[in-house]
Design a protein around this motif. Structure first.
Motif, mmCIF file in Angstrom:
data_model
loop_
_atom_site.group_PDB
_atom_site.id
_atom_site.type_symbol
_atom_site.label_atom_id
_atom_site.label_comp_id
_atom_site.label_asym_id
_atom_site.label_seq_id
_atom_site.Cartn_x
_atom_site.Cartn_y
_atom_site.Cartn_z
ATOM 1 N N PRO A 165 0.824 -1.210 0.000
ATOM 2 C CA PRO A 165 0.000 0.000 0.000
ATOM 3 C C PRO A 165 0.857 1.257 0.000
ATOM 4 O O PRO A 165 1.836 1.358 0.748
ATOM 5 C CB PRO A 165 -0.808 -0.136 1.292
ATOM 6 N N GLY A 166 0.499 2.213 -0.851
ATOM 7 C CA GLY A 166 1.228 3.464 -0.909
ATOM 8 C C GLY A 166 2.362 3.471 -1.905
ATOM 9 O O GLY A 166 2.950 4.505 -2.180
ATOM 10 N N GLU A 167 2.740 2.316 -2.479
ATOM 11 C CA GLU A 167 3.819 2.263 -3.449
ATOM 12 C C GLU A 167 3.434 3.057 -4.687
ATOM 13 O O GLU A 167 2.304 2.998 -5.155
ATOM 14 C CB GLU A 167 4.089 0.799 -3.810
ATOM 15 N N ALA A 176 -5.129 -3.292 -15.411
ATOM 16 C CA ALA A 176 -4.568 -2.347 -16.379
ATOM 17 C C ALA A 176 -4.221 -1.002 -15.763
ATOM 18 O O ALA A 176 -3.422 -0.247 -16.322
ATOM 19 C CB ALA A 176 -5.556 -2.145 -17.523
ATOM 20 N N ALA A 177 -4.814 -0.686 -14.608
ATOM 21 C CA ALA A 177 -4.603 0.627 -13.991
ATOM 22 C C ALA A 177 -3.162 0.801 -13.520
ATOM 23 O O ALA A 177 -2.446 -0.164 -13.248
ATOM 24 C CB ALA A 177 -5.562 0.807 -12.821
ATOM 25 N N PRO A 227 -0.360 -1.160 -7.724
ATOM 26 C CA PRO A 227 -0.136 -0.472 -6.443
ATOM 27 C C PRO A 227 -1.430 0.122 -5.885
ATOM 28 O O PRO A 227 -2.292 0.602 -6.636
ATOM 29 C CB PRO A 227 0.855 0.640 -6.806
ATOM 30 N N LEU A 228 -1.543 0.085 -4.562
ATOM 31 C CA LEU A 228 -2.700 0.635 -3.861
ATOM 32 C C LEU A 228 -2.322 1.931 -3.158
ATOM 33 O O LEU A 228 -1.206 2.083 -2.672
ATOM 34 C CB LEU A 228 -3.230 -0.358 -2.823
ATOM 35 N N ALA A 272 -7.832 3.866 -10.915
ATOM 36 C CA ALA A 272 -9.065 3.150 -10.584
ATOM 37 C C ALA A 272 -9.460 3.492 -9.155
ATOM 38 O O ALA A 272 -8.607 3.543 -8.262
ATOM 39 C CB ALA A 272 -8.869 1.648 -10.727
ATOM 40 N N LEU A 273 -10.743 3.744 -8.949
ATOM 41 C CA LEU A 273 -11.265 4.039 -7.613
ATOM 42 C C LEU A 273 -12.196 2.911 -7.186
ATOM 43 O O LEU A 273 -13.121 2.553 -7.923
ATOM 44 C CB LEU A 273 -12.027 5.366 -7.616
#
Length: 320
Positions: free
Chosen positions: A22-24, A72-73, A96-97, A123-124
């Motif tokens: 997360p955060g990368e 794909a995002a 990545p998130l 992407a959301l």
């Protein structure tokens, strides 16, 4: 919104490992995903913000297009990276998130806007279901549109619609009102605003307030109004309880309830038209115990007549 329950969907292969931390900020791994033991490559997609629906309880409800979009995002913005990481691991997604929720939105939104300006795909997702339905994201979409970027909805699971189609109640005209206020007085005021709407009402409610809310609904909307309480939709212990608001209030009174809940309430029954004499008689009776504003509101609920007109008539009756 509900959170997916891994137990409702069987394991389907090794999943190819964890997603990026997360955060990368860099793009990790390839742009692919797994369905069962089959690895699939995601197609290239146009730059923009993709509003991706995710399962509300059963991971099997994830759509192929949703998986392609997440793979794909360049980055996935989510309410809780821990929740979304479960979905990512399940389908071998490595995008990545980054966290985007109501508490950090003012700080996180400029970073997402900058990514779009660089030509990236964002992407959301929400913790579960369709983003922006009682979830953060409205301001992000507004800003993205204002900056001239494209917004792509990627439909999928949706708790209000799932409850509606399983309720057995009219679906031609609906009003989704989200969560009611927590305090009874404010909740009753909100219900009074919704009372006369000629539409099926769809509401979210928490398990520890459902009994009190149903009691207020029965009192304000009418105990004979048909309704359904949908709990744990698409999960292993999914239930629908149907009946009048009064019956449902009794059913849940004193019961320890768990899980996510959606309440669906039928439209009010059509009232016979009231003439001026009827309205005056009702107002006169109401004015014996109420102020003009309260009497007008009460009679408007009984007759469906315009409250402002009734208020003016109540003032005239009181003055005369």
């Amino acid at each position: 919104m509900t959170s997916p329950d891994p137990d409702t969907f069987p394991d389907a292969g090794d999943g190819t490992g964890d997603p990026a931390a997360p955060g990368e900020t860099g793009r990790a791994g390839d742009r692919s995903f797994f369905i069962g033991a089959h690895r699939l490559d995601a197609p290239r997609i146009e730059t923009g913000l993709y509003i991706v629906s995710t399962p509300i309880g059963n991971l099997g409800d994830m759509t192929i297009r949703g998986l392609e979009t997440l793979a794909a995002a360049d980055i996935v913005a989510c309410e809780d990276t821990r929740v979304t990481a479960t979905l990512m691991r399940r389908f071998g997604l490595k995008t990545p998130l980054t966290a985007y929720h109501e508490h950090n939105a003012e700080r996180a939104r400029p970073k997402l806007m900058a990514a779009l300006a660089e030509g990236k795909v964002v992407a959301l997702v929400s913790d579960a279901g369709t983003p922006l339905v009682s979830d953060p994201g409205y301001r992000l979409v507004r800003d993205v549109v204002e900056e001239g970027h494209r917004v792509f909805p990627v439909p999928g699971a949706n708790a209000p619609l799932a409850a509606l189609v399983g309720s057995g109640l009219p679906s031609d005209t609906i009003c989704f009102a989200g969560f009611l206020p927590q305090k009874s007085g404010q909740r009753r005021n909100r219900l009074q605003e919704l009372e006369a709407l000629p539409a099926t009402l769809i509401l979210f409610e928490s398990p520890h307030r459902i009994a009190a809310s149903l009691a207020d609904m029965a009192d304000v909307l009418g105990g004979s109004r048909q309704a359904a309480v949908a709990r744990e939709l698409t999960k292993r212990f999914e239930t629908f309880e149907r009946g009048t608001l009064k019956e449902l209030g009794r059913r849940y009174d004193g019961e320890a309830v768990k899980g996510e809940i959606v309440v669906v309430i039928a439209p009010p029954e059509a009232r016979p038209a009231a003439d001026a004499a009827d309205a005056d008689a009702l107002l006169s009776a109401a004015l014996a115990t109420m102020k003009p504003a309260g009497a007008a509101k009460h009679v408007a609920g009984l007759t469906g007549l315009d409250r402002k007109d009734l208020y003016a008539r109540a003032l005239a009756i009181k003055a005369g």
